[in-house]
Design an enzyme around this catalytic site. Structure first.
Site, mmCIF file in Angstrom:
data_model
loop_
_atom_site.group_PDB
_atom_site.id
_atom_site.type_symbol
_atom_site.label_atom_id
_atom_site.label_comp_id
_atom_site.label_asym_id
_atom_site.label_seq_id
_atom_site.Cartn_x
_atom_site.Cartn_y
_atom_site.Cartn_z
ATOM 1 N N ARG A 101 -15.285 -13.839 -0.572
ATOM 2 C CA ARG A 101 -14.937 -12.471 -0.158
ATOM 3 C C ARG A 101 -15.962 -12.063 0.888
ATOM 4 N NH1 ARG A 101 -13.627 -7.135 -3.680
ATOM 5 N NH2 ARG A 101 -11.683 -8.277 -3.734
ATOM 6 N N HIS A 128 -5.773 -9.865 2.017
ATOM 7 C CA HIS A 128 -6.135 -9.944 0.590
ATOM 8 C C HIS A 128 -4.985 -10.664 -0.139
ATOM 9 C CE1 HIS A 128 -8.161 -9.239 -3.028
ATOM 10 N NE2 HIS A 128 -8.081 -7.927 -3.149
ATOM 11 N N GLN A 131 -4.440 -10.667 -4.122
ATOM 12 C CA GLN A 131 -3.966 -9.397 -4.672
ATOM 13 C C GLN A 131 -2.458 -9.246 -4.479
ATOM 14 O OE1 GLN A 131 -5.814 -6.685 -6.272
ATOM 15 N NE2 GLN A 131 -3.684 -6.332 -6.808
ATOM 16 N N ASP A 218 -3.285 2.232 -1.098
ATOM 17 C CA ASP A 218 -4.644 1.684 -1.212
ATOM 18 C C ASP A 218 -5.596 2.737 -0.654
ATOM 19 O OD1 ASP A 218 -6.811 -0.049 -1.494
ATOM 20 O OD2 ASP A 218 -6.313 -1.291 0.229
ATOM 21 N N CYS A 258 -3.959 -1.640 -5.699
ATOM 22 C CA CYS A 258 -4.789 -2.811 -6.018
ATOM 23 C C CYS A 258 -6.063 -2.438 -6.758
ATOM 24 C CB CYS A 258 -5.095 -3.584 -4.745
ATOM 25 S SG CYS A 258 -6.087 -2.669 -3.540
ATOM 26 N N ARG A 286 -3.913 -10.427 -11.631
ATOM 27 C CA ARG A 286 -4.869 -11.161 -10.789
ATOM 28 C C ARG A 286 -5.326 -12.434 -11.512
ATOM 29 N NH1 ARG A 286 -7.819 -8.567 -6.892
ATOM 30 N NH2 ARG A 286 -8.433 -10.693 -6.371
#
Ligand code: CP
Ligand code: NVA
Length: 304
Positions: A101, A128, A131, A218, A258, A286
């Site tokens: 990440r 991402h 996700q 988000d 998320c 996840r």
């Protein structure tokens, strides 16, 4: 040795994505009982904070029989300027996979080009993928799939929005995005998805929400953009997913986020904590999706 990475959702074909999600579903329901990572290790490089990604990868590796190492810039030489390419080569001689990440997407691509083991993108400023794969599993869990479904994205054209576009590119579902001017998704990713799937960008969130079966949002300020907080709060005024905005969606629409979420900014507490919210299943998924990814990339599970 030949290996595959997961840097972006289109790294997998449409058929492979379906099979990957079948495998994740078998993990979700508990029918999968193999340990394909026995004796294997995953290095997890985190240049940004994480709750879900860190814990789900670490626990998921362990559940599949393997071992995960948490590497933060405070602890590893990458944080003191050791080149990514050198880090990639060295880690590849110890571990069987690397999850990263970080900020710049090109760093993940560079890591992958020098690593001799699979690299998994755990979030960049651009994408991402893990996700959105978990989100797709959640859509499948609650709506039976995305065929004929209308997916709405309300807010920033960020890493999550770009990964939803990549999913639409491969899976062909309808995606309606509402983003303020200046906060559109990546133009190349948008154009590629638009060429093959019914994808539309609106300025008015209510238009994007009309008849939607899945409503996504988000944060307005992603990690690394903290200095833009005030400016972004102004730009995103009117983009909060409120109960009245949810009324524009299908009556049985589900709400996804998320996480982490900011109640009272991008989403009203009544929505994220309300009956249409599926965010806790989404977070759980996840774990299942990433186990499926690791089982395939590192553990020899086949997608054929
Ligand atoms: N959704 C997500 O990636 O959460 P974390 O930042 O906690 O990993
Ligand atoms: N867009 C958010 C997602 C966090 C999981 C960020 O990049 O900070």
């Amino acid at each position: 040795m030949q290996h595959r990475d997961l840097i972006a959702i289109p790294d997998f074909t449409t058929a492979e994505l379906h099979r990957l999600l079948d495998l994740a579903e078998s993990m979700r329901t508990g029918s999968y009982d193999r340990k394909p990572l026995a004796g294997k290790s995953l290095a997890m490089i985190f240049m940004k904070a994480s709750t879900r990604t860190r814990v789900s990868f670490e626990v998921g590796t362990w559940q599949l029989g393997g071992h995960a190492l948490f590497l933060s810039p405070r602890d590893v030489q990458l944080g003191r300027g050791e080149p990514i390419a050198d880090t990639a080569r060295v880690l590849s001689s110890y571990v069987d996979g690397i999850m990263i990440r970080t900020f710049s997407h090109s760093e993940v691509e560079e890591l992958a080009s020098f690593a001799g083991v699979p690299v998994i993108n755990g979030l960049t400023d651009l994408l991402h993928p893990c996700q959105v794969l978990a989100d797709l599993l959640t859509v499948r869990q609650h709506l039976g799939g995305w065929e004929g479904k209308r997916i709405a994205w309300i807010g920033d054209g960020n890493n999550m929005a770009n990964s939803w576009l990549n999913a639409a590119f491969r899976l062909g579902f309808e995606l309606r995005l509402a983003c303020p001017e200046g906060y559109d998704p990546d133009p190349e990713i948008l154009a590629r998805a638009r060429a093959v799937a019914p994808v539309t960008v609106y300025r008015d969130p209510a238009e994007a929400m009309d008849g939607a079966h899945v409503v996504n949002t988000d944060v307005w300020t992603s990690m690394g953009q903290e200095e833009e907080q005030v400016q972004r709060e102004k730009a995103f005024a009117g983009y909060q997913v409120t109960p009245s905005l949810m009324d524009r969606a299908a009556h049985d629409a589900i709400f996804l986020h998320c996480l982490p979420a900011h109640r009272g900014e991008e989403v009203a507490a009544e929505v994220i904590d309300g009956p249409q919210s599926r965010v806790w299943d989404e977070a759980e998924n996840r774990l299942h999706v990433q186990k499926a990814i690791m089982a395939v990339l590192m553990g020899g599970e086949k997608l054929t």
